[in-house]
Design a protein around this motif. Sequence first.
Motif, mmCIF file in Angstrom:
data_model
loop_
_atom_site.group_PDB
_atom_site.id
_atom_site.type_symbol
_atom_site.label_atom_id
_atom_site.label_comp_id
_atom_site.label_asym_id
_atom_site.label_seq_id
_atom_site.Cartn_x
_atom_site.Cartn_y
_atom_site.Cartn_z
ATOM 1 N N ASP A 73 -25.230 -18.353 0.523
ATOM 2 C CA ASP A 73 -26.919 -18.512 0.539
ATOM 3 C C ASP A 73 -26.658 -20.254 -0.244
ATOM 4 O O ASP A 73 -27.643 -21.193 0.337
ATOM 5 C CB ASP A 73 -27.408 -19.111 -1.146
ATOM 6 C CG ASP A 73 -27.539 -19.431 -2.452
ATOM 7 O OD1 ASP A 73 -26.213 -19.212 -2.456
ATOM 8 O OD2 ASP A 73 -28.290 -18.895 -3.416
ATOM 9 N N VAL A 101 -27.150 -16.399 4.184
ATOM 10 C CA VAL A 101 -28.735 -15.814 3.144
ATOM 11 C C VAL A 101 -29.209 -17.044 2.996
ATOM 12 O O VAL A 101 -29.131 -17.732 2.389
ATOM 13 C CB VAL A 101 -28.649 -14.669 2.338
ATOM 14 C CG1 VAL A 101 -27.259 -13.537 3.494
ATOM 15 C CG2 VAL A 101 -27.828 -14.862 1.211
ATOM 16 N N ASN A 103 -32.831 -19.429 3.061
ATOM 17 C CA ASN A 103 -33.431 -20.854 4.220
ATOM 18 C C ASN A 103 -32.371 -21.720 3.964
ATOM 19 O O ASN A 103 -32.836 -23.310 4.650
ATOM 20 C CB ASN A 103 -34.483 -21.139 3.664
ATOM 21 C CG ASN A 103 -35.211 -19.878 3.814
ATOM 22 O OD1 ASN A 103 -35.292 -18.887 5.185
ATOM 23 N ND2 ASN A 103 -36.366 -19.526 3.291
ATOM 24 N N ARG A 138 -31.239 -14.941 8.401
ATOM 25 C CA ARG A 138 -32.458 -15.005 8.473
ATOM 26 C C ARG A 138 -33.087 -14.421 10.013
ATOM 27 O O ARG A 138 -33.927 -14.073 10.349
ATOM 28 C CB ARG A 138 -33.191 -16.380 8.770
ATOM 29 C CG ARG A 138 -32.601 -17.215 8.958
ATOM 30 C CD ARG A 138 -32.968 -18.740 8.500
ATOM 31 N NE ARG A 138 -32.662 -20.137 8.447
ATOM 32 C CZ ARG A 138 -31.859 -20.474 8.022
ATOM 33 N NH1 ARG A 138 -32.012 -20.716 6.791
ATOM 34 N NH2 ARG A 138 -30.908 -22.017 8.927
ATOM 35 N N GLU A 139 -32.615 -15.083 11.034
ATOM 36 C CA GLU A 139 -32.222 -14.934 12.496
ATOM 37 C C GLU A 139 -31.970 -13.463 12.783
ATOM 38 O O GLU A 139 -32.755 -13.139 14.037
ATOM 39 C CB GLU A 139 -31.348 -15.790 12.999
ATOM 40 C CG GLU A 139 -31.783 -17.252 13.141
ATOM 41 C CD GLU A 139 -30.502 -18.348 14.371
ATOM 42 O OE1 GLU A 139 -30.031 -17.038 15.187
ATOM 43 O OE2 GLU A 139 -30.919 -19.183 13.798
ATOM 44 N N LYS A 141 -32.530 -10.393 10.221
ATOM 45 C CA LYS A 141 -33.021 -9.503 9.262
ATOM 46 C C LYS A 141 -34.240 -9.299 10.202
ATOM 47 O O LYS A 141 -34.355 -7.181 9.830
ATOM 48 C CB LYS A 141 -33.349 -9.997 8.340
ATOM 49 C CG LYS A 141 -34.346 -11.074 8.716
ATOM 50 C CD LYS A 141 -34.682 -11.752 7.043
ATOM 51 C CE LYS A 141 -35.984 -12.479 6.810
ATOM 52 N NZ LYS A 141 -36.370 -13.616 5.190
#
Length: 146
Positions: A73, A101, A103, A138-139, A141
């Motif tokens: 992360d 994982v 941002n 995030r791209e 999920k």
Amino acid sequence: QVSHDFAINFNPDNDECEGIQGVVESYQSCLPKIQLYGPTNVAPIISKVARVAANEERTREASQYFILLILTDGVVTDMADTREAIVRASYLPMSIIIVGVGNADFTDMQILDGDDGVLRSPKGEPVLRDIVQFVPFREFKNVSGA
């Protein structure tokens, strides 16, 4: 206590996970028991798996290929050591998948991936082969299985 090398299944004597299902089960089981914390140093775990792969290669059987899955992360904070570890590992029967994982800014992870050029150690030595794939979760999920 911060650890950059712990058994995700909490069994240091047998720390491997069997298949994707084993990884998922171990990850789901360990998340409630740990606190993610920085710094994010990945060179120690790359070096550990590389030692195991090197031992396998010495047997001359080459019957096992190792895939190290790193879930992070945060941005790697030991970039020079990580680049060095990846260059060394590129000579061994192993690959590395890094999944980012959250941002965080994962721009530096693209350097490790090697898609935009040959990854080099801090001394300038190139990888023997591209063994790293970075995936920003995030791209993907919300992408369907199809």
